[in-house]
Design a protein around this motif. Structure first.
Motif, short mmCIF file in Angstrom:
data_model
loop_
_atom_site.label_atom_id
_atom_site.label_comp_id
_atom_site.label_asym_id
_atom_site.label_seq_id
_atom_site.Cartn_x
_atom_site.Cartn_y
_atom_site.Cartn_z
N LEU A 163 0.73 -1.15 -0.04
CA LEU A 163 -0.12 0.03 0.27
C LEU A 163 0.83 1.30 0.06
O LEU A 163 0.66 2.37 -0.41
CB LEU A 163 -0.87 -0.01 1.09
CG LEU A 163 -2.10 -0.74 1.12
CD1 LEU A 163 -2.82 -1.14 2.51
CD2 LEU A 163 -2.92 -0.90 -0.02
N LEU A 198 -6.52 -0.50 -6.40
CA LEU A 198 -5.54 -1.42 -6.57
C LEU A 198 -5.53 -2.04 -7.88
O LEU A 198 -4.24 -2.93 -7.93
CB LEU A 198 -5.80 -2.52 -5.29
CG LEU A 198 -5.99 -1.93 -3.90
CD1 LEU A 198 -6.14 -3.06 -3.05
CD2 LEU A 198 -4.65 -1.03 -3.24
N VAL A 246 -10.67 -2.82 -7.57
CA VAL A 246 -10.65 -2.96 -6.12
C VAL A 246 -10.12 -1.69 -5.44
O VAL A 246 -9.09 -1.20 -5.92
CB VAL A 246 -9.41 -4.24 -5.67
CG1 VAL A 246 -9.64 -4.36 -4.23
CG2 VAL A 246 -9.83 -5.42 -6.38
N HIS A 283 -9.02 0.43 -1.89
CA HIS A 283 -8.79 0.25 -0.57
C HIS A 283 -9.01 1.50 -0.12
O HIS A 283 -8.51 2.64 -0.56
CB HIS A 283 -7.34 0.09 -0.44
CG HIS A 283 -6.80 -0.02 0.90
ND1 HIS A 283 -6.56 1.41 1.52
CD2 HIS A 283 -6.70 -0.88 1.80
CE1 HIS A 283 -5.95 0.91 2.74
NE2 HIS A 283 -6.18 -0.49 3.09
N LEU A 293 -12.38 -2.49 1.96
CA LEU A 293 -12.07 -2.99 0.57
C LEU A 293 -13.59 -2.80 -0.27
O LEU A 293 -14.45 -3.39 0.23
CB LEU A 293 -11.71 -4.15 0.16
CG LEU A 293 -10.02 -4.36 0.79
CD1 LEU A 293 -9.84 -5.94 0.41
CD2 LEU A 293 -9.27 -3.48 0.34
N PHE A 349 -7.57 -12.10 -6.98
CA PHE A 349 -7.23 -11.05 -5.86
C PHE A 349 -7.66 -11.86 -4.42
O PHE A 349 -8.77 -12.52 -4.26
CB PHE A 349 -7.87 -9.76 -6.06
CG PHE A 349 -7.55 -8.75 -5.04
CD1 PHE A 349 -6.63 -7.88 -4.94
CD2 PHE A 349 -8.53 -8.86 -3.69
CE1 PHE A 349 -6.32 -7.05 -4.16
CE2 PHE A 349 -7.96 -7.78 -2.91
CZ PHE A 349 -7.05 -6.82 -2.91
N MET A 393 -2.73 -8.40 1.51
CA MET A 393 -3.73 -8.65 -0.03
C MET A 393 -2.87 -9.03 -0.99
O MET A 393 -1.51 -9.02 -0.89
CB MET A 393 -4.35 -7.26 -0.31
CG MET A 393 -5.38 -6.77 0.76
SD MET A 393 -5.86 -5.13 0.38
CE MET A 393 -4.59 -4.23 1.11
#
Lengths: 147, 147
Positions: free
Chosen positions: A6, A33, A44, A46, A115, B67, B91
């Motif tokens: 991240l 992501l 996706v 975050h 998420l 994922f 993740m």
């Protein structure tokens, strides 16, 4: 390296909501992501919600399934006729076409992290609480006028 | 009610892997959240790995992005050339077409729980460690013979 790092993915609180509807998500900090990791089949996000921030305005999509999972903290899932407190590990699904306006609000005193999964919609999105709709590829007032 | 109620979603450890390749996932207990909640755009599997169980054999898909996020416990992400311990909140993304065989193995003494996301692939899947491939819509040995 498949593990998501991240720290190396840009985080933004930008929004396409026109004023004054942008204020509710000023404390929503998002990392996308999918593009960062080379995925294209689904998105996706975050999302860090600061205290008081919402994931979006309450809305429902005509043609986008959405799924969320809370990773840390506490938040409130607000629907048409219900409020549900979510804790870490709690999940929720929002199938396309169900006219149940929903969003996640951080009413706690600390950050929460979730998420959010979906695919880019091409159809309309409805906002039951405010004078806003997404139609024809853009935000409009409910009388059809633009911002 | 959008919140996922796991207690009311069937859990199974069934697998399509032919023997003897089924043994590695006998301790993998899956709930398919998409059909249970009315979503179709992408699949979401809630996966409990018992100690010693694997999420799959090490594999990569020609045409499916995958994922995962670990919700609880500890697991090891095994790739072609790396082993990475994953903890709750970690993740990983596996873009389609990257020939990096991967799986998640529970080498700890307790259960771990993860969510796995993807869309049903139509193309081939490759298993670098065992005499197995998914090709032409079915499992075959690498010489093309069936099971």
């Amino acid at each position: 390296m498949p593990r998501i790092d991240l720290e190396h993915i840009a985080q933004t609180n930008s929004t396409g909501y026109p004023a004054p509807h942008d204020a509710a998500v000023a404390g929503r900090w998002v990392r996308r992501l999918g593009p960062a990791s080379g995925m294209a089949d689904f998105g996706v996000s975050h999302v860090v919600l600061k205290p008081g921030a919402a994931s979006s305005h309450r809305h429902w999509h005509e043609d986008e399934d959405e799924f969320i999972v809370l990773l840390t903290g506490e938040a409130v899932l607000v629907e048409n006729d219900a409020r549900t407190v979510l804790y870490a590990g709690d999940m929720a699904a929002f199938p396309k076409g169900e006219p149940n306006g929903h969003h996640i609000v951080n009413e706690s005193g600390g950050d929460c992290v979730l998420l959010a999964f979906g695919r880019p919609p091409s159809g309309d999105c409805h906002y039951p609480d405010i004078d806003l709709s997404w139609t024809g590829g853009g935000y409009r007032r409910k009388d059809g006028s633009g911002f």
